[in-house]
Design a protein around this motif. Structure first.
Motif, PDB file in Angstrom:
ATOM      1  N   CYS A 151       1.002  -1.270   0.040  1.00 46.39           N
ATOM      2  CA  CYS A 151      -0.118   0.029   0.005  1.00 46.39           C
ATOM      3  C   CYS A 151       0.890   1.137   0.084  1.00 46.39           C
ATOM      4  O   CYS A 151       1.689   1.246   1.085  1.00 46.39           O
ATOM      5  N   ILE A 152       0.935   1.887  -0.954  1.00 47.69           N
ATOM      6  CA  ILE A 152       1.614   2.917  -1.000  1.00 47.69           C
ATOM      7  C   ILE A 152       1.095   4.479  -1.417  1.00 47.69           C
ATOM      8  O   ILE A 152       0.256   4.533  -2.457  1.00 47.69           O
ATOM      9  N   GLY A 153       1.499   5.535  -0.801  1.00 42.91           N
ATOM     10  CA  GLY A 153       0.806   6.978  -1.148  1.00 42.91           C
ATOM     11  C   GLY A 153       1.677   7.886  -0.454  1.00 42.91           C
ATOM     12  O   GLY A 153       2.682   7.624   0.360  1.00 42.91           O
ATOM     13  N   ASP A 154       1.625   9.126  -0.865  1.00 42.00           N
ATOM     14  CA  ASP A 154       2.290  10.331  -0.501  1.00 42.00           C
ATOM     15  C   ASP A 154       1.707  11.132   0.562  1.00 42.00           C
ATOM     16  O   ASP A 154       2.325  11.890   1.228  1.00 42.00           O
ATOM     17  N   ARG A 165      -1.715  13.035   2.973  1.00 38.69           N
ATOM     18  CA  ARG A 165      -2.306  12.664   4.225  1.00 38.69           C
ATOM     19  C   ARG A 165      -3.435  11.756   4.246  1.00 38.69           C
ATOM     20  O   ARG A 165      -3.650  10.959   5.079  1.00 38.69           O
ATOM     21  N   SER A 166      -3.989  11.759   3.104  1.00 38.88           N
ATOM     22  CA  SER A 166      -5.158  10.859   2.711  1.00 38.88           C
ATOM     23  C   SER A 166      -4.710   9.371   2.906  1.00 38.88           C
ATOM     24  O   SER A 166      -5.430   8.430   3.112  1.00 38.88           O
ATOM     25  N   ASP A 167      -3.482   9.197   2.285  1.00 40.30           N
ATOM     26  CA  ASP A 167      -3.081   7.744   2.468  1.00 40.30           C
ATOM     27  C   ASP A 167      -2.608   7.120   3.572  1.00 40.30           C
ATOM     28  O   ASP A 167      -2.655   6.154   3.971  1.00 40.30           O
ATOM     29  N   GLU A 168      -2.302   8.094   4.674  1.00 36.93           N
ATOM     30  CA  GLU A 168      -1.975   7.919   6.219  1.00 36.93           C
ATOM     31  C   GLU A 168      -3.289   6.949   6.623  1.00 36.93           C
ATOM     32  O   GLU A 168      -3.095   6.095   7.319  1.00 36.93           O
ATOM     33  N   ASP A 169      -4.610   7.465   5.999  1.00 41.73           N
ATOM     34  CA  ASP A 169      -5.616   6.403   6.401  1.00 41.73           C
ATOM     35  C   ASP A 169      -5.589   5.117   6.234  1.00 41.73           C
ATOM     36  O   ASP A 169      -6.052   4.017   6.703  1.00 41.73           O
ATOM     37  N   MET A 170      -5.035   4.951   5.082  1.00 43.72           N
ATOM     38  CA  MET A 170      -4.859   3.474   4.431  1.00 43.72           C
ATOM     39  C   MET A 170      -3.833   2.716   5.345  1.00 43.72           C
ATOM     40  O   MET A 170      -3.935   1.688   5.773  1.00 43.72           O
ATOM     41  N   PHE A 171      -2.645   3.432   5.446  1.00 44.56           N
ATOM     42  CA  PHE A 171      -1.593   2.742   6.465  1.00 44.56           C
ATOM     43  C   PHE A 171      -2.392   2.616   7.837  1.00 44.56           C
ATOM     44  O   PHE A 171      -1.970   1.243   8.296  1.00 44.56           O
ATOM     45  N   GLU A 172      -2.928   3.297   8.328  1.00 44.90           N
ATOM     46  CA  GLU A 172      -3.705   3.183   9.568  1.00 44.90           C
ATOM     47  C   GLU A 172      -4.492   1.791   9.758  1.00 44.90           C
ATOM     48  O   GLU A 172      -4.368   1.094  10.575  1.00 44.90           O
ATOM     49  N   CYS A 190       3.988   1.873   2.643  1.00 48.46           N
ATOM     50  CA  CYS A 190       4.994   2.838   2.259  1.00 48.46           C
ATOM     51  C   CYS A 190       4.747   4.272   1.918  1.00 48.46           C
ATOM     52  O   CYS A 190       3.738   4.204   1.086  1.00 48.46           O
ATOM     53  N   THR A 191       5.177   4.999   2.398  1.00 48.77           N
ATOM     54  CA  THR A 191       4.886   6.687   2.175  1.00 48.77           C
ATOM     55  C   THR A 191       6.082   6.978   0.942  1.00 48.77           C
ATOM     56  O   THR A 191       7.199   6.553   1.029  1.00 48.77           O
ATOM     57  N   VAL A 192       5.716   8.003   0.368  1.00 45.57           N
ATOM     58  CA  VAL A 192       6.628   8.650  -0.733  1.00 45.57           C
ATOM     59  C   VAL A 192       7.144   9.742  -0.239  1.00 45.57           C
ATOM     60  O   VAL A 192       6.326  10.717   0.236  1.00 45.57           O
ATOM     61  N   ALA A 209       3.335   4.802   8.181  1.00 48.94           N
ATOM     62  CA  ALA A 209       3.746   3.670   7.006  1.00 48.94           C
ATOM     63  C   ALA A 209       5.079   3.369   7.895  1.00 48.94           C
ATOM     64  O   ALA A 209       5.807   4.213   8.379  1.00 48.94           O
ATOM     65  N   LYS A 210       5.310   1.878   7.428  1.00 43.16           N
ATOM     66  CA  LYS A 210       6.677   1.565   7.994  1.00 43.16           C
ATOM     67  C   LYS A 210       7.864   1.882   7.063  1.00 43.16           C
ATOM     68  O   LYS A 210       8.892   1.884   7.544  1.00 43.16           O
ATOM     69  N   TYR A 211       7.640   2.161   5.914  1.00 46.05           N
ATOM     70  CA  TYR A 211       8.538   2.148   4.805  1.00 46.05           C
ATOM     71  C   TYR A 211       8.416   3.369   4.220  1.00 46.05           C
ATOM     72  O   TYR A 211       7.225   3.861   4.394  1.00 46.05           O
TER      73      TYR A 211
END
Ligand SMILES: O=P(O)(O)OC[C@H]1O[C@H](O[C@H]2O[C@H](CO)[C@@H](O)[C@H](O)[C@H]2O)[C@H](O)[C@@H](O)[C@@H]1O
Length: 743
Positions: free
Chosen positions: A661-664, A666-673, A693-695, A702-704
């Motif tokens: 799961c990868i994104g850069d 704030r909205s992607d933080e919801d996915m990581f969580e 994974c964050t970009v 994200a851990k990565y």
């Protein structure tokens, strides 16, 4: 023993100091050249429009500046215990030094304090080495400024030139710089109370005070103490004095301005000196007599004892500098007027009182709230302030004095050091536990610091997990992940389409683009990707593959809030040049990527607060993203999509053994969580390999992380290699992309 050795020994024995010796030719270029003639005027807001006033940029002088900064770094390296010691770098002479020290000691605890002003961004931006210096400073852990204005200018430069934005938390300001937080401290330097009190107690000081009292018996003294440089505004002060005497005859014969002008070594001194002397002669000829000189100009170095005596006997102290960072004169004056006992001044006042007239443009101005603040360019204003100071009732003079004394005596140099060091210690507490490595050449060198659990995604590691697994779920954000945020054309490139097709061609993969974009946009953009799953408007609409219908798991029909929100967005768009509104089916977005960066962020902050207030009872939420403020229905988030996709596979008895799961944003933080929570909740799913994974490096759930979109595509390319070889001949035959382009 050579002179150098003797000096070194004395400095070490007496002051615990180690010197850096700079050869005279280098010193001339470094100090007189780059520091005094290029940086100093510019930092005092002066552009070198006419070469006589501020030298034009000369790269050889910059090279000398860098050389000397390296010499300081070498000396620091020789003496430092990098694990225990703190390094505190001072002033504009050494702004490149943090980079050279940081290069050698990644985890060193490093502070910097600027004693001069920091100019407004449009002035600073004219400096050809503007980025090198900003990046140099950002290699410190804490950067100190005298005033909020100087800090504000620096922060604005970081945002405009480097795209780095500050954040505030519990009253502290910080900048995220590659995983490190660089603190910003605003605190004017104080004076050395002990030393000044000692001087006040010397018998020589008392003798000088007595002498001055006799000399200026029955006179009212207004005192100026300035360096003789172009920014001190001495001529402006004299013009105001002239006007005061012209308009108020009662001060003639009674008022004396004592102006101490400390000689300095700048080229412009002669010109200023001539102007000041002519002005003094003119005032003395016009309003003076044989016995009375309205202006006494002292043009030589005055000892500490003498200066202390002048402060003590003066009824008013005036500073009319047009720009000055560190100016301690008003503080010293206040303390001397407090003195050690009664009998201050020559005009008979026995109580502790003082009056201060200070320019709005000096570093200590914000901290002296009882002073009469003036615009030194406004002669009427300054002369009016002098009149006000001299005619002020004694009780008011006492109250103003008391206020200043309380501040100055408690905010002395010891307080300044304690406060700065306290923040530096706090800000560097976790340095030793962090994993750090250095990247970037020359002045682009910086440290990447990561929390223990946060690491760069290793291509080797994820590719090997990819190869060994058979049921993969791949969730990809689009903007900022597959295409850079700053690219003008956001349409997917052929390379992106090709990579996605290659991934989808593998029947072991379920691939979804999870985006905030509308379904129409995603449909058009990904028309060539028949088997790609699309999740539009942050998961409100989902489509498993092209030949299927869009569906929505949300039963939301109340969009009345749009009618309230839209006019507000219009209002902000009208008042923010470059901003725009995007109306999506389920959301409204305010974009400010093309607005002035500072003004845009400022308006975005305000807009959020505004919207949150009016939406308090509505089923909508306000979210920030990269240069956007978005209002969308409650409960809609990329986190929900991620969870639903995962759950659907688990329920089908087909839990993924590989999840990327990868994104850069704030909205992607919801996915990581939600992935982290979901994985914990389905032990039976036996998710062997989970890669959130964050970009770009930033605090993330994200851990990565991967550095940028180039690294993301490179990773997808690695995954798709076997598929490409077997199935995607078409792209290769057309030469749409080659391995060398991607690697
Ligand atoms: O949450 P995401 O999937 O990352 O999508 C967020 C938004 O993407 C789009 O905005 C982005 O592109 C704009 C145009 O290039 C740019 O101005 C903005 O700064 C980016 O954030 C989209 O227009 C939004 O609706 C999405 O919410």
């Amino acid at each position: 023993m050579s002179q150098r050795k003797r000096v070194t020994r004395t400095l070490l024995e007496k002051f615990n100091c180690v010197p850096v010796f700079v050869a005279s030719d280098l010193r001339r270029k470094y100090l007189d050249g780059f520091c005094k003639h290029q940086l100093w005027p510019l930092f005092h807001y002066m552009l070198p429009i006419i070469p006589d006033y501020g030298e034009r940029f000369d790269r050889s002088l910059w090279q000398a500046y860098v050389t000397v900064n390296v010499m300081f770094a070498n000396t620091v390296t020789e003496v430092i215990n990098s694990e225990e010691d703190y390094v505190w770098v001072h002033d504009y002479h050494l702004m490149a030094l943090p980079t050279f020290i940081r290069r050698r000691f990644f985890k060193v605890k490093l502070g910097f304090f600027l004693h001069t002003p920091f100019p407004a961004s449009d002035i600073y931006m004219t400096l050809p080495v503007r980025e090198e210096i900003l990046r140099g400073l950002l290699n410190a852990d804490l950067i100190g400024f005298q005033t909020f204005d100087y800090a504000r200018h620096f922060l604005s430069c970081c945002s405009r030139m480097l795209g780095i934005h500050f954040k505030t938390q519990r009253g502290y300001i910080g900048l995220d710089y590659f995983g490190r937080t660089v603190g910003i401290k605003i605190l004017p330097v104080g004076i050395h109370m002990g030393r000044l009190m000692d001087t006040l107690g010397y018998s020589e000081t008392q003798a000088k005070i007595d002498e001055l009292k006799t000399q200026y018996k029955d006179k009212v003294i207004i005192l100026g103490v300035d360096d003789l440089d172009i920014f001190q505004g001495i001529s402006l002060k004299l013009l105001a004095m002239e006007q005061l005497l012209k308009e108020n005859s009662k001060w003639r014969g009674k008022l004396v301005m004592v102006q101490i002008a400390n000689p300095t070594s700048t080229q412009e001194v002669i010109e200023i000196q001539d102007e000041i002397r002519a002005s003094v002669m003119h005032i003395n000829a016009e309003f003076g007599t044989e016995e009375y000189k309205p202006v006494v100009l002292i043009e030589q170095q005055v000892s500490h004892i003498e200066r202390t005596a002048y402060y003590t006997v003066s009824d008013c102290c005036i500073v009319t500098a047009v720009r000055d960072g560190l100016n301690l004169i008003p503080y010293e004056y206040t303390v001397c007027r407090h003195g050690s006992g009664s009998g201050l001044g020559v005009s008979g006042a026995d109580s502790k009182q003082s009056t201060l007239i200070i320019s709005e443009f000096i570093g200590c101005s914000p901290s002296l709230s009882g002073a009469i603040r003036v615009n030194p360019w406004n002669i009427d204003d300054v002369s009016g302030a002098m009149h006000m100071a001299l005619t002020m009732p004694d009780t008011e003079k006492e109250m103003r004095h008391e206020k200043h004394y309380k501040y100055v005596s408690t905010h002395d140099i010891a307080h300044w050091v304690r406060s700065f060091m306290g923040d530096l210690k706090n800000g560097t507490k976790s340095h030793s536990e962090r994993r750090c490595w250095g990247i970037g050449l020359g002045f682009r060198f910086r440290i990447v610091a990561l929390d223990a659990g946060f690491r760069k995604l290793s291509l080797e590691h994820i590719t090997s997990a990819y190869r060994r697994t058979k049921n993969r779920l791949i969730l990809l954000d689009y903007d900022g992940t597959m295409v850079p945020c700053n690219s003008i054309d956001k349409t997917p490139t052929l390379e992106v389409i090709s990579l996605l097709n290659a991934l989808c061609a593998d029947s072991s993969n379920l691939v979804f683009i999870v985006s905030g974009r509308s379904r129409d946009v995603l449909h058009d953009w990904f028309a060539p990707c028949k088997r790609l799953g699309l999740s539009a408007e942050h998961g409100f609409f989902n489509r498993w593959q092209q030949d299927q219908e869009w569906t929505s798991s949300m039963c939301i029909s109340d969009f009345d809030w749009k009618e309230v929100v839209y006019p507000v967005l219009q209002c902000y768009t009208e008042s923010t040049d470059g901003s725009s509104i995007e109306a999506k089916e389920t959301a409204l977005v305010w974009h400010y990527q093309d607005a002035d960066p500072d003004f845009g962020s400022w308006q975005a902050r305000e807009l959020r607060v505004h919207l949150e207030r009016i939406l308090a009872n509505k089923p909508a939420v306000v979210k920030s993203g990269h240069c956007i403020v978005e209002v969308k229905p409650q409960g809609v988030s990329k986190g929900t999509v991620a969870e639903e996709l995962l759950l659907s596979q688990v329920k089908a008895g087909n839990p993924p053994d590989f999840l990327l799961c990868i994104g850069d944003d704030r909205s992607d933080e919801d996915m990581f969580e939600s992935i982290a929570t979901a994985v914990k909740g389905f032990p039976e799913a036996s998710l062997a390999d989970v890669f959130a994974c964050t970009v770009g490096q930033k605090p993330s759930k994200a851990k990565y992380y991967l550095e940028d979109t180039v690294e993301v595509l490179k990773m997808l390319h690695e995954f798709s290699m076997p598929s490409l070889l077997q199935e995607d001949h078409e792209w290769r035959n057309h030469g749409v992309f080659s391995c060398s382009k991607l690697c």
